[in-house]
Enzyme design. Structure first.
Site, short mmCIF file in Angstrom:
data_model
loop_
_atom_site.label_atom_id
_atom_site.label_comp_id
_atom_site.label_asym_id
_atom_site.label_seq_id
_atom_site.Cartn_x
_atom_site.Cartn_y
_atom_site.Cartn_z
N ARG A 145 0.84 -1.20 0.00
CA ARG A 145 0.00 0.00 0.00
C ARG A 145 0.88 1.25 0.00
O ARG A 145 2.05 1.20 0.37
CB ARG A 145 -0.91 0.02 1.23
N LYS A 169 -2.06 -2.46 7.96
CA LYS A 169 -3.19 -1.97 8.73
C LYS A 169 -3.20 -2.60 10.12
O LYS A 169 -2.84 -3.76 10.29
CB LYS A 169 -4.50 -2.29 8.00
N HIS A 239 -2.65 2.42 -5.95
CA HIS A 239 -3.51 1.27 -5.67
C HIS A 239 -3.78 0.45 -6.94
O HIS A 239 -4.01 -0.76 -6.86
CB HIS A 239 -4.83 1.73 -5.04
N ARG A 242 -1.13 -1.99 -7.08
CA ARG A 242 -1.40 -3.07 -6.12
C ARG A 242 -2.38 -4.07 -6.74
O ARG A 242 -2.18 -5.29 -6.63
CB ARG A 242 -1.96 -2.46 -4.83
N HIS A 265 -4.13 -8.95 3.49
CA HIS A 265 -5.58 -8.98 3.73
C HIS A 265 -5.88 -9.80 4.98
O HIS A 265 -5.24 -10.82 5.24
CB HIS A 265 -6.31 -9.60 2.54
N TYR A 274 -10.00 -10.41 -6.97
CA TYR A 274 -9.06 -10.44 -8.08
C TYR A 274 -9.23 -11.67 -8.97
O TYR A 274 -8.78 -11.68 -10.11
CB TYR A 274 -7.62 -10.39 -7.55
#
Length: 293
Positions: A145, A169, A239, A242, A265, A274
């Site tokens: 990210r 995150k 992004h 990504r 994730h 995806y």
């Protein structure tokens, strides 16, 4: 109450500043709406009917359904917090239902376009050209990210193991392998960087033209500038690279769980989006090649 909740998100939930700002803006918008109804009302006094009237007003103002759903999620999280702290007896947001939205496929850059960008574009061999090339290579080669990229330090990179450690995150660390090409660029880039700015930089890998730590808009502009030369995609952002990383890995048969871990994730559902791009590619090949198609 709003400030108490935001502190909870920061210190206990470990949310990013960007995420907290989004929650704050949503709640202040709701508070403004409530004040117009009754200046004496507090957020902790609201019932389902008032909350729903705000959502209806957003829909009538033609606010994007995805934005409305984010505000609904904010309300549900906020009132869940108040209820858990016994500040309110009943949660007025439990009955708020998200709006139905289409799920667009993630935009990505085609393989031949990325090959053109990374293999045929002539990047200047000075600090500035090497930094730009490294930014693009890291996004496409690791799927990290934007926030993760600008916080990479020299110490987080192991040239011996060809890996980089990033902080994702909720302060979750993960280790991502680096290609030989990226390792080579890092070595040359660091030498040029130290030659230009010296070695005292608070251990930050990527620097601006002025020798300061990179900031999000600077990186965004850099990516956009180069993508404009090779793709007609409407979105030209970090992004997108990504998304491109994940899509190309799955196109080549990478394991979905492995891609999930590389992207950082928390659930497989976030990665499965995806696979739709890969399925569309398979359908296209089937339609062109199968005699009964």
């Amino acid at each position: 109450m709003i400030n108490t909740y935001l502190k909870y998100l920061l210190h206990e939930k470990k949310y990013s500043e960007h995420t907290i700002l989004s929650y704050k803006n949503d709640l202040l918008q709701a508070e403004t709406f409530v004040t117009r109804i009754d200046p004496n009302l507090e957020m902790c006094d609201l019932n389902h009917k008032i909350l729903r009237s705000w959502i209806v007003s957003l829909i009538e103002d033609k606010i994007n359904p995805r934005s409305v759903n984010r505000k609904i999620a904010t309300l549900r999280s906020f009132y869940k917090f108040l209820h858990s702290r016994e500040i309110i007896n009943d949660n007025p947001a439990t009955k708020l239902k998200p709006l139905k939205t289409d799920k667009p496929l993630p935009e990505f850059v085609q393989k031949k376009e990325m090959d053109t960008l990374l293999d045929k574009v002539d990047f200047v061999k000075d600090f500035f050209g090497l930094r730009d090339k490294l930014i693009l290579e890291l996004f496409y080669g690791t799927g990290i990210r934007l926030s993760e990229l600008i916080n990479i330090s020299d110490r987080s990179i192991s040239l011996y193991d060809s890996t980089v450690k990033v902080l994702g995150k909720r302060n979750k660390e993960r280790v991502i392998p680096l290609t030989k090409e990226i390792v080579n660029i890092i070595n040359i880039y660091i030498a040029k960087r130290n030659e230009l700015f010296g070695e005292s930089r608070d251990d930050v890998l990527l620097l601006t033209d002025a020798g300061k730590k990179c900031y999000p808009m600077m990186v965004y502009r850099t990516v956009k500038k180069y993508l404009e030369h090779i793709t007609k995609s409407s979105k030209k952002s970090p992004h997108v690279l990504r998304h491109t990383f994940a899509t190309h890995l799955l196109d080549k048969g990478a394991d979905l769980n492995a891609v999930k871990d590389l992207l950082g994730h928390s659930s497989l559902a976030a990665t499965q989006v995806y696979t739709h791009n890969s399925l569309e590619k398979l359908k296209s090949v089937f339609d062109q090649a199968h005699p009964k198609a």
